[in-house]
Design a protein around this motif. Sequence first.
Motif, PDB file in Angstrom:
ATOM      1  N   SER A   1      20.422  26.429 -38.804  1.00 18.46           N
ATOM      2  CA  SER A   1      20.741  25.074 -38.386  1.00 18.46           C
ATOM      3  C   SER A   1      20.220  24.058 -39.388  1.00 18.46           C
ATOM      4  CB  SER A   1      20.115  24.786 -37.020  1.00 18.46           C
ATOM      5  OG  SER A   1      20.519  25.753 -36.094  1.00 18.46           O
TER       6      SER A   1
ATOM      7  N   CYS B   1      33.555  26.090 -37.107  1.00 15.39           N
ATOM      8  CA  CYS B   1      33.697  27.462 -37.581  1.00 15.39           C
ATOM      9  C   CYS B   1      35.126  27.982 -37.475  1.00 15.39           C
ATOM     10  CB  CYS B   1      32.727  28.385 -36.873  1.00 15.39           C
ATOM     11  SG  CYS B   1      33.039  28.630 -35.114  1.00 15.39           S
TER      12      CYS B   1
ATOM     13  N   TYR C   1      36.856  26.999 -40.529  1.00 15.32           N
ATOM     14  CA  TYR C   1      36.446  27.832 -41.657  1.00 15.32           C
ATOM     15  C   TYR C   1      37.316  29.096 -41.720  1.00 15.32           C
ATOM     16  CZ  TYR C   1      32.072  25.090 -41.749  1.00 15.32           C
ATOM     17  OH  TYR C   1      31.133  24.088 -41.812  1.00 15.32           O
TER      18      TYR C   1
ATOM     19  N   THR D   1      23.167  24.616 -43.903  1.00 15.04           N
ATOM     20  CA  THR D   1      23.590  25.715 -43.048  1.00 15.04           C
ATOM     21  C   THR D   1      25.110  25.868 -43.000  1.00 15.04           C
ATOM     22  OG1 THR D   1      21.600  25.590 -41.727  1.00 15.04           O
ATOM     23  CG2 THR D   1      23.508  26.611 -40.696  1.00 15.04           C
ATOM     24  N   PRO D   2      25.902  24.782 -42.827  1.00 13.38           N
ATOM     25  CA  PRO D   2      27.362  24.958 -42.825  1.00 13.38           C
ATOM     26  C   PRO D   2      27.885  25.656 -44.082  1.00 13.38           C
ATOM     27  CG  PRO D   2      26.819  22.795 -41.972  1.00 13.38           C
ATOM     28  CD  PRO D   2      25.524  23.382 -42.496  1.00 13.38           C
TER      29      PRO D   2
ATOM     30  N   TYR E   1      24.406  21.208 -34.971  1.00 12.00           N
ATOM     31  CA  TYR E   1      25.790  21.669 -35.018  1.00 12.00           C
ATOM     32  C   TYR E   1      26.037  22.369 -36.351  1.00 12.00           C
ATOM     33  CZ  TYR E   1      30.912  21.245 -35.110  1.00 12.00           C
ATOM     34  OH  TYR E   1      32.261  21.491 -35.181  1.00 12.00           O
ATOM     35  N   THR E   2      26.540  23.606 -36.305  1.00 14.80           N
ATOM     36  CA  THR E   2      26.660  24.415 -37.522  1.00 14.80           C
ATOM     37  C   THR E   2      28.018  24.323 -38.202  1.00 14.80           C
ATOM     38  OG1 THR E   2      27.205  26.327 -36.140  1.00 14.80           O
ATOM     39  CG2 THR E   2      24.910  26.052 -36.776  1.00 14.80           C
ATOM     40  N   GLY E   3      28.882  23.443 -37.715  1.00 13.98           N
ATOM     41  CA  GLY E   3      30.145  23.230 -38.400  1.00 13.98           C
ATOM     42  C   GLY E   3      31.345  23.723 -37.616  1.00 13.98           C
TER      43      GLY E   3
END
Length: 568
Positions: free
Chosen positions: A22, A174, A177, A481-482, A170-172
């Motif tokens: 994160s 996904c 991705y 992290t993202p 918030y990790t993006g």
Amino acid sequence: MGADRGELQAIQQQLHALEARSARGHLSPLFVLCVGALLGAVIATVLSPADHGGTDSATTYSAAAPIGDAGGSTAGPLAPGAAPEASPGAAPSASSSGGGMSYASPATPGGASNGSTASAGAAGSSSPAAGSAESAANNGGIRGVTPTSVKIGLFCIDTTAFKAVYPNYYTGPCTDYLKAQVVHLQQTGQDVINGRKVDYVVRALPVTSSTQAQGQCDQWAQQDKFFAVVGDYVAYECFAQQYGGPTVNWSARAGGSVADTESALRADGPYYFQVGPVLDQVYRNMAAWAHARGYLKGHRIGIHYPSQYPPGFIQSTLIAKLNSLGYQTCPNVVATGCIAATTTYTTAQGDLTGNSAQPDNEVAVQKFIAAKVDLVIPLGGSAVVAPLTKDSQQQNFHPKWLAFDDVEMTTDSVSQYFEPSEFDQTPGVTFYNYGQRNAGLPLSPAQAQCIKNYEEFAHTKVDYQQKDVATADPAHKPESTPYHILKSLCDLVTVTQTALQAAGHTVTPATMKAALEHIPAGVPGQEIGGFGWTPTRHWGGTTVRETMWHRDCLCYKVTSRPQTAYSG
């Protein structure tokens, strides 16, 4: 709809795996580590899966062929003062003949493969209805396979629930991705493997979903009719065990790293694979690396580990490896090159802050001082290292430290909260591609293609740095992290593509399993340094790099070229 007690427990379990990944922003280290304090607010704002911005909605994609070129490597440390550099290499290109794999240069990115051309518009089409003839039929009755298609579930964890409470957790996006990679493969005409269209169902699971594993597995097999599932921390073992479906997970299942052992992976059955290393291997490799590099010689070693680990686990892995290398229990208070003290800490169930272990940490420092320990090996990752480095400073205890992949201790997102004066210049070893950009390494062709695909899909730029962190060196900041999440998901797509190609024209769980087992050791990845499997080893992690942590950027920098892991 508010979260219930089961969802709270699920959040706690998932956060153990997600905590290190994160990007946490400007808040103080102690506040950031007190993730448990956020849970009450999270519970009030966590939405049901249907409200998670399309979490449960599926989109079907067609895709084929690996993504880009994963650059090769040259083993060995860098010469003193030399900048790390990438060595050009060949990307995996799977052969469809037999069960083996051949590796050659891939098609030029953007070029078609298998002589097929796909329509970009098909990327947004709906998936076949659950239970339909198309999703259930043929190829000898194999679930999810027809003479013209194969259906794969491609998953990631949705952390949208944290946005309202703590946006930097918030990790993006996904699913974007993943969609970006699959759309690229389709747009370049790479939509058929061995005569079959690969229908990817891209789906995010909410961070609260770990208690729903059995229900998810039932749905994937009985309703979605997936042939295989691939996921970032969400490829549940029940799909492999109960339904005999090929299952590829990134690393660290929902139960956390303690469940990530050789015995646990073997118990998951013959169809379960993991891209990352297991904890046993991480500990053995760290000991062998530290010995080979001379970091243990002349020191009195202290080991601090969680009491919750299975009985005898540390003794049979880390300590056994140290003993085999000549580091026995110190016979007296002046001996060196030996283990001077071992201590444990207990974290209360559900405590994500690590505060409940604080008394144990303080006692451990006192014991280390009494035993004249001058090198500490802390196990359990971020929950212990951040407070332990601070406790050491407060008690005027200044040992050497070692960094390694224990609950992602080698990531900048975790290590930026270690006590800088204690952790500065700490050497590390990692199975992942951490610390490359701050060391001046260029992206490999595969990494560049992965990032380009997302940038073109989302019309946004990817920054590898966590710019909101204040650092003494403004040119270097912790890796975000993202950025790591994106690369790890690209690895999952590439692994799936490669295995499907090698499985040949008859796609069954057995042929897919054999294809995965013959991906050779040392295949360079985009987030994983190198991976490969065998019939007796279904976890990855075959290549390592050395790093060093720097207080001026709160970051790791790579100090060696890739090389074979020191211990398997």
